[in-house]
Motif scaffolding. Sequence first.
Motif, short mmCIF file in Angstrom:
data_model
loop_
_atom_site.label_atom_id
_atom_site.label_comp_id
_atom_site.label_asym_id
_atom_site.label_seq_id
_atom_site.Cartn_x
_atom_site.Cartn_y
_atom_site.Cartn_z
N VAL A 56 0.84 -1.19 0.00
CA VAL A 56 0.00 0.00 0.00
C VAL A 56 0.88 1.25 0.00
O VAL A 56 1.89 1.31 0.70
N GLY A 57 0.48 2.26 -0.77
CA GLY A 57 1.20 3.52 -0.83
C GLY A 57 1.31 4.03 -2.25
O GLY A 57 1.16 3.25 -3.20
N PRO A 58 1.51 5.33 -2.43
CA PRO A 58 1.65 6.33 -1.38
C PRO A 58 0.31 6.66 -0.72
O PRO A 58 -0.76 6.29 -1.23
N VAL A 59 0.41 7.33 0.43
CA VAL A 59 -0.76 7.77 1.18
C VAL A 59 -0.62 9.27 1.37
O VAL A 59 0.34 9.73 1.99
N GLY B 154 -9.17 12.19 9.76
CA GLY B 154 -9.38 10.75 9.66
C GLY B 154 -9.41 10.21 8.26
O GLY B 154 -9.65 9.02 8.05
N TYR B 155 -9.14 11.06 7.25
CA TYR B 155 -9.21 10.58 5.86
C TYR B 155 -8.13 9.52 5.57
O TYR B 155 -8.41 8.54 4.86
N ALA B 156 -6.92 9.72 6.10
CA ALA B 156 -5.85 8.75 5.83
C ALA B 156 -6.19 7.39 6.42
O ALA B 156 -6.01 6.35 5.78
N SER B 157 -6.67 7.37 7.65
CA SER B 157 -7.05 6.10 8.27
C SER B 157 -8.14 5.41 7.46
O SER B 157 -8.08 4.20 7.19
N ALA B 158 -9.15 6.18 7.03
CA ALA B 158 -10.25 5.61 6.26
C ALA B 158 -9.77 5.10 4.91
O ALA B 158 -10.16 4.01 4.46
N GLY B 159 -8.93 5.89 4.24
CA GLY B 159 -8.45 5.50 2.92
C GLY B 159 -7.57 4.26 2.96
O GLY B 159 -7.75 3.33 2.17
N VAL B 160 -6.63 4.22 3.90
CA VAL B 160 -5.73 3.06 4.00
C VAL B 160 -6.52 1.82 4.42
O VAL B 160 -6.28 0.72 3.91
N ALA B 161 -7.47 1.98 5.34
CA ALA B 161 -8.29 0.83 5.75
C ALA B 161 -9.09 0.30 4.56
O ALA B 161 -9.16 -0.91 4.33
N GLY B 162 -9.66 1.21 3.78
CA GLY B 162 -10.44 0.78 2.62
C GLY B 162 -9.61 0.06 1.58
O GLY B 162 -10.01 -0.99 1.06
N VAL B 163 -8.45 0.62 1.27
CA VAL B 163 -7.57 -0.02 0.28
C VAL B 163 -7.03 -1.34 0.83
O VAL B 163 -6.91 -2.34 0.10
N SER B 164 -6.69 -1.37 2.09
CA SER B 164 -6.20 -2.62 2.70
C SER B 164 -7.26 -3.71 2.61
O SER B 164 -6.96 -4.88 2.33
N ARG B 165 -8.50 -3.32 2.83
CA ARG B 165 -9.59 -4.30 2.73
C ARG B 165 -9.71 -4.83 1.30
O ARG B 165 -9.96 -6.03 1.09
#
Length: 292
Positions: A227-230, A240-251
């Motif tokens: 995952v990246g870049p962020v 909280g956008y970074a947490s939401a975005g990384v969680a979504g892409v990780s999923r």
Amino acid sequence: MDLEFFADPATFLDAAGDHLAAHPVLATVVATVASRAVAEIADGVAQDPRHWYVVARDGGVVTGVGMRTAPHGDRPAYLLPMPDEAARLLARAVHDRGEDLAAVNGALPATQVFADELGRLSGRTPEVWEHTRLHELGELVDPPPVPGTLRAATRDDLDVCRAWFTAFHVDADEQAGRAPGRAPIETFGDDDLLRRIDTGRIWLWEDGGEVVHLTGANAPAFGVARVGPVYTPRERRGRGYASAGVAGVSRIVLAQGVRACLFTDQANPTSNKIYAALGYRPVVDMVNVVLR
């Protein structure tokens, strides 16, 4: 101990594939770059003739790999773990090839050993620019909800993707207290970005009809996707956008049946805290070294 250099990524993967597959998270950068190059060649994309991959062997057994494929700045090399003897041998080989190599990234201690030997040979002084850490996702922990939704980038988003991919590196130095511009900045051409967009490797968080965050990911290689870049623009951070975005892409990555990993800058406590809260756990420390 001996070294073999490869210009062709497919031949390199034939030689090093088993070694990379044995530690696919640790090998994520090399595996991703080589696999992407193979796909690009198949699509008729010309490769830089200066690019090389290298395999270190001891008694015929692969003990380490590296590459020099970066298109930006001083074209830094990248090393995975290898014995100190192999790292010094590689430094001498690069010097004997007449390459003007001024930066190297990768796993410790091999990268530092290589840089020290190349510095001795070239009369340059190695300077650690950045300490990074590779993390792997364990069990994904959902972050608190934030307004908006995650969507795949489209070709209409090329301008914002270009701007934010570039801004990511500059802002990362700033956030870590480093003076921007002292280390090579990775650049991304439109063709590269469009390939990432077309293959669903860039996602955007949209809130109220406005794009406020970008999370990218690489195509899986040996069962691992990085995952990246962020990136969140300065004026949109802290929401909280970074947490939401990384969680979504990780999923999305996990849904593909592969493992997820990412890098953090050890000097940036904010990003390290965010990823730890999502379930990412440290795997190995790495370093970026420049030779002055």
